[in-house]
Design a protein around this motif. Structure first.
Motif, PDB file in Angstrom:
ATOM      1  N   LEU A  29      18.707  55.848 -33.049  1.00  0.00           N
ATOM      2  CA  LEU A  29      19.282  54.714 -32.702  1.00  0.00           C
ATOM      3  C   LEU A  29      19.738  53.980 -34.103  1.00  0.00           C
ATOM      4  CD1 LEU A  29      16.315  52.764 -31.654  1.00  0.00           C
ATOM      5  CD2 LEU A  29      18.234  53.458 -30.574  1.00  0.00           C
ATOM      6  N   MET A  30      19.828  54.025 -35.710  1.00  0.00           N
ATOM      7  CA  MET A  30      20.514  53.324 -35.953  1.00  0.00           C
ATOM      8  C   MET A  30      21.647  54.056 -35.848  1.00  0.00           C
ATOM      9  SD  MET A  30      19.671  53.064 -40.481  1.00  0.00           S
ATOM     10  CE  MET A  30      18.974  51.290 -39.809  1.00  0.00           C
ATOM     11  N   THR A  31      22.050  55.605 -36.173  1.00  0.00           N
ATOM     12  CA  THR A  31      23.330  56.274 -36.092  1.00  0.00           C
ATOM     13  C   THR A  31      24.265  56.382 -34.768  1.00  0.00           C
ATOM     14  OG1 THR A  31      21.902  57.867 -37.276  1.00  0.00           O
ATOM     15  CG2 THR A  31      23.722  58.365 -36.322  1.00  0.00           C
ATOM     16  N   PHE A  32      23.950  56.343 -34.035  1.00  0.00           N
ATOM     17  CA  PHE A  32      24.438  55.959 -32.885  1.00  0.00           C
ATOM     18  C   PHE A  32      24.748  54.550 -33.177  1.00  0.00           C
ATOM     19  CE2 PHE A  32      25.763  54.083 -28.462  1.00  0.00           C
ATOM     20  CZ  PHE A  32      25.707  54.819 -27.979  1.00  0.00           C
ATOM     21  N   THR A  33      24.538  53.428 -33.533  1.00  0.00           N
ATOM     22  CA  THR A  33      24.981  51.894 -33.364  1.00  0.00           C
ATOM     23  C   THR A  33      25.848  51.993 -34.408  1.00  0.00           C
ATOM     24  OG1 THR A  33      22.356  51.013 -33.465  1.00  0.00           O
ATOM     25  CG2 THR A  33      24.632  50.263 -33.884  1.00  0.00           C
ATOM     26  N   ILE A  34      25.712  52.939 -35.563  1.00  0.00           N
ATOM     27  CA  ILE A  34      26.734  52.240 -36.441  1.00  0.00           C
ATOM     28  C   ILE A  34      27.828  53.357 -36.206  1.00  0.00           C
ATOM     29  CG2 ILE A  34      27.295  53.834 -39.103  1.00  0.00           C
ATOM     30  CD1 ILE A  34      24.195  53.543 -39.690  1.00  0.00           C
ATOM     31  N   SER A  35      27.908  54.727 -35.791  1.00  0.00           N
ATOM     32  CA  SER A  35      28.382  55.261 -35.219  1.00  0.00           C
ATOM     33  C   SER A  35      29.606  54.841 -34.451  1.00  0.00           C
ATOM     34  CB  SER A  35      28.640  57.092 -34.652  1.00  0.00           C
ATOM     35  OG  SER A  35      29.769  57.605 -33.437  1.00  0.00           O
ATOM     36  N   PHE A  36      28.516  53.894 -33.255  1.00  0.00           N
ATOM     37  CA  PHE A  36      29.766  52.818 -32.518  1.00  0.00           C
ATOM     38  C   PHE A  36      30.300  52.263 -32.958  1.00  0.00           C
ATOM     39  CE2 PHE A  36      29.586  50.137 -28.181  1.00  0.00           C
ATOM     40  CZ  PHE A  36      30.099  51.309 -27.879  1.00  0.00           C
ATOM     41  N   ASN A  37      29.837  51.543 -33.455  1.00  0.00           N
ATOM     42  CA  ASN A  37      30.795  49.915 -34.297  1.00  0.00           C
ATOM     43  C   ASN A  37      31.664  50.737 -35.360  1.00  0.00           C
ATOM     44  OD1 ASN A  37      29.408  48.074 -32.213  1.00  0.00           O
ATOM     45  ND2 ASN A  37      27.303  47.893 -34.104  1.00  0.00           N
ATOM     46  N   GLU A  38      31.665  51.473 -35.882  1.00  0.00           N
ATOM     47  CA  GLU A  38      32.551  51.476 -37.123  1.00  0.00           C
ATOM     48  C   GLU A  38      33.844  51.863 -37.021  1.00  0.00           C
ATOM     49  OE1 GLU A  38      34.421  53.708 -40.614  1.00  0.00           O
ATOM     50  OE2 GLU A  38      34.664  54.506 -38.748  1.00  0.00           O
ATOM     51  N   PHE A  39      34.141  51.280 -38.346  1.00  0.00           N
ATOM     52  CA  PHE A  39      35.825  50.797 -37.708  1.00  0.00           C
ATOM     53  C   PHE A  39      36.824  51.764 -39.068  1.00  0.00           C
ATOM     54  CE2 PHE A  39      39.262  48.517 -39.324  1.00  0.00           C
ATOM     55  CZ  PHE A  39      39.743  48.180 -37.994  1.00  0.00           C
ATOM     56  N   ILE A  40      36.050  51.495 -40.548  1.00  0.00           N
ATOM     57  CA  ILE A  40      37.695  51.959 -41.503  1.00  0.00           C
ATOM     58  C   ILE A  40      38.019  53.292 -41.158  1.00  0.00           C
ATOM     59  CG2 ILE A  40      37.822  52.261 -43.884  1.00  0.00           C
ATOM     60  CD1 ILE A  40      36.444  49.560 -44.630  1.00  0.00           C
ATOM     61  N   LEU A  41      36.763  54.125 -41.160  1.00  0.00           N
ATOM     62  CA  LEU A  41      37.290  55.908 -40.587  1.00  0.00           C
ATOM     63  C   LEU A  41      37.629  56.154 -40.011  1.00  0.00           C
ATOM     64  CD1 LEU A  41      33.261  57.039 -42.730  1.00  0.00           C
ATOM     65  CD2 LEU A  41      35.472  56.397 -43.205  1.00  0.00           C
ATOM     66  N   SER A  42      37.614  55.538 -39.070  1.00  0.00           N
ATOM     67  CA  SER A  42      37.833  55.703 -37.307  1.00  0.00           C
ATOM     68  C   SER A  42      39.373  55.063 -37.781  1.00  0.00           C
ATOM     69  CB  SER A  42      36.921  55.074 -36.470  1.00  0.00           C
ATOM     70  OG  SER A  42      35.730  55.354 -36.090  1.00  0.00           O
ATOM     71  N   PHE A  43      39.808  54.206 -38.432  1.00  0.00           N
ATOM     72  CA  PHE A  43      41.009  53.537 -38.637  1.00  0.00           C
ATOM     73  C   PHE A  43      41.812  54.403 -38.861  1.00  0.00           C
ATOM     74  CE2 PHE A  43      44.039  51.007 -40.569  1.00  0.00           C
ATOM     75  CZ  PHE A  43      44.771  50.078 -40.152  1.00  0.00           C
ATOM     76  N   PHE A  44      41.673  55.103 -39.382  1.00  0.00           N
ATOM     77  CA  PHE A  44      42.639  56.331 -40.251  1.00  0.00           C
ATOM     78  C   PHE A  44      42.563  57.665 -39.699  1.00  0.00           C
ATOM     79  CE2 PHE A  44      41.425  53.610 -44.605  1.00  0.00           C
ATOM     80  CZ  PHE A  44      42.813  52.912 -44.019  1.00  0.00           C
ATOM     81  N   LEU A  45      41.677  58.131 -39.315  1.00  0.00           N
ATOM     82  CA  LEU A  45      40.770  59.637 -38.200  1.00  0.00           C
ATOM     83  C   LEU A  45      41.658  59.313 -36.708  1.00  0.00           C
ATOM     84  CD1 LEU A  45      38.321  60.324 -40.518  1.00  0.00           C
ATOM     85  CD2 LEU A  45      40.545  60.883 -41.030  1.00  0.00           C
ATOM     86  N   THR A  46      40.972  58.483 -36.351  1.00  0.00           N
ATOM     87  CA  THR A  46      42.347  58.304 -34.213  1.00  0.00           C
ATOM     88  C   THR A  46      43.367  58.865 -34.440  1.00  0.00           C
ATOM     89  OG1 THR A  46      41.959  56.335 -35.101  1.00  0.00           O
ATOM     90  CG2 THR A  46      40.391  57.055 -33.837  1.00  0.00           C
TER      91      THR A  46
END
Lengths: 291, 294
Positions: free
Chosen positions: B198-215
């Motif tokens: 559950l925790m992993t899902f939430t972190i990944s779903f909400n993650e911002f900074i890494l996705s900002f560079f990697l999308t």
């Protein structure tokens, strides 16, 4: 020799089980950082990266006063935020630890709830509060307390610091809570019954005993805030960009990856040194004072 | 004697209420203004409407971004919990050289401690160097790394409550390693597995900074889409999206609390002094607070 339970005895078994994770760390963490280090010695010519070995990027980082100024600003921001969260977080952790036992898990869970809401959503919430027409200033005007927007609540350094404090406060409270909670209150009582006043008891007994938690909390807050860049660009004014924005822009509009890498490596080195100092302080505090 | 005591406990409660007010204020504000008729975020509120929610569900980019986030989060759970639990089990039961072990345990939380800005950009360099096109896979690689430390810590903390002698007994009574894993260890760590999932899902779903560079430019995750809305179109539609996300996160926290949370949190109060002094309070603090870099 104690029984060791479920561990494959043979080396191959262990390697097979730990291999994928080790590979993940090496491929997606160590190698990227090594590549970044390599890039920091290269240079860009007509938006093509030339892989030579040069110290020019680092020379620029340390000689150009704007970079150092922004680095100092970032450090000032993280110190401010660490200070704010410590001042609010320490008494909060103490208060939770002194609550009746049945309430503690609920309060701790409540502390984590905002942490589970998206980072960007919480920043957006804070952003709505600030600015000339933001909620704080418009409310003050509506209530007739002010006739023009207060500068204090505009998009500025204060707004950035308060937003970061809002984001990272739980990370300060929880480690402090853990060290305060396990503290032997008889020692505190002994100090006061031996005639030590409340202030002296706090600084000579309580604070040293909770120092490991305080330092852990400070690490959890200080490190991420030093690398921040989105918060200043969303709740800060045009003059509030920090070192993190500088790094990010080298990989964006300025398009100078080698310089950006050098800036990032310099920050990384600084953070690693700080982490080392703070963990050895914490170790010293938990070994030297508590036992 | 009694009056001052009651006064201090009142002051304590009041102070805590203020702290929680500060913590929850942004979320509350976001929710309230999602129903505001006016386009502007200022008081007094003129009237209430569901328009922003109606507008929200007709946005295709939003739906695409949500789908992407959902895929990435699900895959992150599978990979991270899969790999992390094995590592957690081995690491906890491994009586290796102290120095080796402490070296490993200082490397494991690194992705959590270092600012995402630095290693997000380092990953960007890696992918561009080897001409890997930015996609949900590049984001996945980062999210797995971000959540692995938590899974490892949660699982190995949970295993500390299982006496190795139990596994030894199973083994010496003729069970094979896989059987022991499946019949003895797995039932014991099951709640921790669920919680870390559950925790992993939430972190990944909400993650911002890494996705900002990697999308990259080609696609969005939900937080990145929200960011672009904030940047280019500050409308209460953001509040509507955020409210749905908050409700979702709230439900997950409730589930988490119900499964493992209460026990884990109570556990914090009990585990006095058995932690390794080399890592002051680190594992459980990280365990309950999610990644500092998310």
């Amino acid at each position: 020799m104690k029984l060791s339970g479920l561990v494959p005895r043979r080396l191959q078994g262990r390697a097979l089980a730990l291999g994928p994770v080790a590979a993940w760390y090496i491929v997606f963490f160590l190698i990227p950082l090594a590549l970044m280090l390599r890039y920091s010695f290269a240079f860009t010519e007509q938006s093509r990266i030339q892989f030579v070995w040069t110290l020019d990027n680092y020379r620029q980082v340390f000689e150009d006063s704007i970079y150092l100024r922004l680095l100092v600003k970032s450090l000032r921001l993280s110190l401010t935020v660490t200070g704010i969260t410590l001042l609010i977080g320490y008494p909060a952790a103490w208060a939770i630890a002194r609550m009746p036992d049945r309430h503690k898990p609920k309060l701790l869970a409540l502390l984590i709830v905002p942490w589970w809401a998206s980072y960007i959503v919480r920043i957006f919430g804070m952003r709505m509060g600030f600015g000339n027409t933001g909620i704080i200033n418009s409310t003050l005007k509506w209530l007739g307390l002010t006739d023009k927007p207060l500068e204090f609540f505009q998009y500025n350094f204060t707004a950035v610091a308060l937003t970061e404090a809002n984001l990272y406060l739980p990370l300060m409270i929880i480690p402090i809570y853990m060290s305060v909670e396990r503290m032997d209150m008889r020692i505190v009582q002994a100090a006061s019954s031996l005639g030590s006043g409340p202030i002296r008891t706090f600084f000579r007994v309580i604070l040293p005993l909770s120092l490991p938690g305080v330092l852990t909390g400070c690490i959890f807050v200080f490190l991420p805030v030093t690398g921040t860049f989105i918060v200043p660009s969303l709740v800060g004014g045009p003059n509030d960009i920090v070192y993190g924005n500088l790094i990010a822009s080298q990989f964006g509009e300025s398009y100078n990856w080698p310089l950006g890498s050098a800036l990032a490596i310099a920050l990384l080195a600084l953070l690693v040194v700080m982490l080392r100092v703070m963990t050895s302080l914490a170790r010293w505090a938990s070994g030297g004072v508590a036992q | 004697m009694n009056l001052p005591k009651r006064l201090t406990s009142l002051a304590r409660g009041l102070f805590l209420a203020l702290v929680f007010l500060f913590l929850f204020a942004p979320s509350v504000v976001v929710v309230v203004f999602s129903f505001n008729e006016s386009r502007f975020f200022s008081l007094p509120i003129k009237g209430y409407t569901f328009d922003w929610y109606r507008e929200m569900i007709h946005r295709t980019p939003l739906i695409d971004a949500t789908k992407n986030s959902f895929y990435i989060a699900t895959l992150t759970v599978v990979v991270s919990v899969g790999l992390g639990s094995i590592t957690g089990v081995i690491f906890n039961r491994w009586r290796a050289n102290r120095i080796v072990k402490s070296m490993i345990s200082s490397v494991i939380p690194m992705p959590l401690l270092l600012p995402g800005l630095i290693w997000g950009l380092a990953l960007l360099i890696l992918f561009s160097r080897f001409d890997v096109r930015l996609s949900i896979w590049t984001v996945l690689a980062a999210h797995v790394l971000l959540t692995l430390p938590l899974v490892i810590l949660i699982i190995s903390t949970r295993l500390q409550t299982l006496d190795p002698a139990v596994e030894e007994a199973a083994l010496s009574l003729g069970a094979t390693y896989p059987e022991t894993l499946y019949r003895v260890v797995l039932p014991h760590i099951a709640p921790a597995l669920l919680a870390s999932g559950l925790m992993t899902f939430t972190i990944s779903f909400n993650e911002f900074i890494l996705s900002f560079f990697l999308t990259g430019g080609g696609f969005n995750t939900l937080p990145i889409y929200i960011y672009s809305l904030i940047r280019w179109e500050a409308s209460p539609i953001i509040n509507a999206i955020a409210t749905v996300m908050l409700v979702f996160a709230g439900l997950l926290v409730l589930a988490m609390y119900w499964i493992e949370g209460a026990r884990a949190l109570r556990g914090i109060s009990r585990q006095s002094g058995e932690g390794d002094p080399a890592e002051p309070g680190a594992p459980s603090a990280i365990q309950v607070t999610q990644g500092a870099t998310s």
